[in-house]
Design an enzyme around this catalytic site. Structure first.
Site, PDB file in Angstrom:
ATOM      1  N   GLY A  46      25.783  19.032  -8.241  1.00  0.00           N
ATOM      2  CA  GLY A  46      26.657  19.212  -7.091  1.00  0.00           C
ATOM      3  C   GLY A  46      26.027  20.201  -6.130  1.00  0.00           C
ATOM      4  O   GLY A  46      25.228  21.051  -6.543  1.00  0.00           O
ATOM      5  N   GLN A  51      25.479  26.147   0.684  1.00  0.00           N
ATOM      6  CA  GLN A  51      24.325  26.541  -0.137  1.00  0.00           C
ATOM      7  C   GLN A  51      22.993  26.290   0.573  1.00  0.00           C
ATOM      8  O   GLN A  51      21.954  26.769   0.133  1.00  0.00           O
ATOM      9  CB  GLN A  51      24.355  25.819  -1.493  1.00  0.00           C
ATOM     10  CG  GLN A  51      25.513  26.260  -2.363  1.00  0.00           C
ATOM     11  CD  GLN A  51      25.549  25.499  -3.679  1.00  0.00           C
ATOM     12  OE1 GLN A  51      26.098  24.421  -3.752  1.00  0.00           O
ATOM     13  NE2 GLN A  51      24.942  26.050  -4.711  1.00  0.00           N
ATOM     14  N   CYS A  94      24.652  27.296 -11.446  1.00  0.00           N
ATOM     15  CA  CYS A  94      24.806  27.134 -10.005  1.00  0.00           C
ATOM     16  C   CYS A  94      23.422  27.251  -9.366  1.00  0.00           C
ATOM     17  O   CYS A  94      22.675  28.175  -9.696  1.00  0.00           O
ATOM     18  CB  CYS A  94      25.740  28.214  -9.471  1.00  0.00           C
ATOM     19  SG  CYS A  94      25.995  28.126  -7.695  1.00  0.00           S
ATOM     20  N   LEU A  95      23.096  26.325  -8.456  1.00  0.00           N
ATOM     21  CA  LEU A  95      21.772  26.381  -7.827  1.00  0.00           C
ATOM     22  C   LEU A  95      21.592  27.663  -7.002  1.00  0.00           C
ATOM     23  O   LEU A  95      20.472  28.065  -6.735  1.00  0.00           O
ATOM     24  CB  LEU A  95      21.544  25.145  -6.945  1.00  0.00           C
ATOM     25  CG  LEU A  95      21.367  23.815  -7.706  1.00  0.00           C
ATOM     26  CD1 LEU A  95      21.318  22.647  -6.729  1.00  0.00           C
ATOM     27  CD2 LEU A  95      20.112  23.841  -8.569  1.00  0.00           C
ATOM     28  N   HIS A 136      34.229  23.502  -8.698  1.00  0.00           N
ATOM     29  CA  HIS A 136      33.140  24.455  -8.477  1.00  0.00           C
ATOM     30  C   HIS A 136      32.650  24.370  -7.023  1.00  0.00           C
ATOM     31  O   HIS A 136      32.497  25.387  -6.347  1.00  0.00           O
ATOM     32  CB  HIS A 136      32.000  24.137  -9.468  1.00  0.00           C
ATOM     33  CG  HIS A 136      30.754  24.957  -9.296  1.00  0.00           C
ATOM     34  ND1 HIS A 136      30.216  25.711 -10.317  1.00  0.00           N
ATOM     35  CD2 HIS A 136      29.916  25.126  -8.239  1.00  0.00           C
ATOM     36  CE1 HIS A 136      29.115  26.308  -9.884  1.00  0.00           C
ATOM     37  NE2 HIS A 136      28.902  25.970  -8.636  1.00  0.00           N
ATOM     38  N   GLU A 137      32.455  23.138  -6.538  1.00  0.00           N
ATOM     39  CA  GLU A 137      31.919  22.968  -5.178  1.00  0.00           C
ATOM     40  C   GLU A 137      32.943  23.367  -4.116  1.00  0.00           C
ATOM     41  O   GLU A 137      32.587  23.960  -3.099  1.00  0.00           O
ATOM     42  CB  GLU A 137      31.465  21.521  -4.951  1.00  0.00           C
ATOM     43  CG  GLU A 137      30.329  21.054  -5.866  1.00  0.00           C
ATOM     44  CD  GLU A 137      29.147  21.995  -5.921  1.00  0.00           C
ATOM     45  OE1 GLU A 137      28.860  22.658  -4.910  1.00  0.00           O
ATOM     46  OE2 GLU A 137      28.519  22.096  -6.988  1.00  0.00           O
ATOM     47  N   HIS A 140      32.882  26.923  -3.523  1.00  0.00           N
ATOM     48  CA  HIS A 140      31.809  27.332  -2.601  1.00  0.00           C
ATOM     49  C   HIS A 140      32.292  27.314  -1.152  1.00  0.00           C
ATOM     50  O   HIS A 140      31.974  28.202  -0.370  1.00  0.00           O
ATOM     51  CB  HIS A 140      30.608  26.386  -2.714  1.00  0.00           C
ATOM     52  CG  HIS A 140      29.629  26.756  -3.786  1.00  0.00           C
ATOM     53  ND1 HIS A 140      28.968  27.961  -3.794  1.00  0.00           N
ATOM     54  CD2 HIS A 140      29.184  26.077  -4.867  1.00  0.00           C
ATOM     55  CE1 HIS A 140      28.163  27.998  -4.851  1.00  0.00           C
ATOM     56  NE2 HIS A 140      28.274  26.879  -5.528  1.00  0.00           N
TER      57      HIS A 140
HETATM   58 ZN    ZN Z   1      27.347  26.385  -7.283  1.00  0.00          ZN
END
Ligand code: ZN
Length: 174
Positions: A46, A51, A94-95, A136-137, A140
């Site tokens: 995701g 991000q 998480c990236l 989660h997204e 963000h």
């Molecule tokens: Zn993340």
């Protein structure tokens, strides 16, 4: 292919709230394509636009299994409509927080309303990994990260470790 740079902690942009998209046009389609390219390249399941430094309410997701057919899903202006009382726990990465995994408890099922890539309003009910990933997204988009629920001490330790590992200066011999 449009691979963009991923922003990592402690960049303050990650704490900002993203703005809804009013007009969905060529630029937004390009952004979604770039988000998919970037997510696949860095092997995430995701990615939210914030991000890559774009404060717009767009997320892309693909929770298909490795080596199976891809199942790209993009959600514009996603809104949680319902969350189950029952919860589940996943170890989430998480990236934007490299090499860090944290056990997070979230509602197991969610119902989300969003606009799809063709501009259609849709409702999706899901559970399991997809539900966790969507939550989660969307976090963000509201400037929330998985490390936010840790104590400040633990959070600072993680950020310090990540900042250090990025420094890696070039070695020169003079
Ligand atoms: Zn993340």
């Amino acid at each position: 292919m449009g691979i963009r740079d991923i922003i990592t902690v402690p960049n303050e942009v990650l704490k900002k709230v993203s703005e809804p998209i009013d007009n969905f046009g060529i630029n937004e389609k390009k952004l979604i394509n770039d988000l998919f390219d970037t997510m696949y390249k860095f092997k995430g399941i995701g990615l939210a636009a914030v991000q890559v430094g774009i404060l717009k309410r767009v997320i892309v997701i693909d929770v298909s299994e490795k080596d199976k057919k891809k199942e790209p899903l993009s959600l514009i202006n996603p809104k949680i409509k319902n969350l189950s009382k029952r919860t589940s726990i996943y170890e989430e990465g998480c990236l934007s927080i490299p090499n860090t995994f944290i056990e997070i408890e979230r509602p197991e099922e969610c119902e989300v309303e969003y606009i799809d890539i063709n501009g259609k309003l849709k409702i999706l009910k899901c559970d399991g990994l997809l539900s966790t990933c969507i939550q989660h997204e969307i976090n963000h988009l509201d400037g929330k990260l998985i490390i936010d629920q840790l104590s400040k001490l633990k959070r600072d330790l993680i950020i310090k470790k990540i900042s250090k590992s990025k420094k890696n200066p070039d070695r020169v011999i003079v």
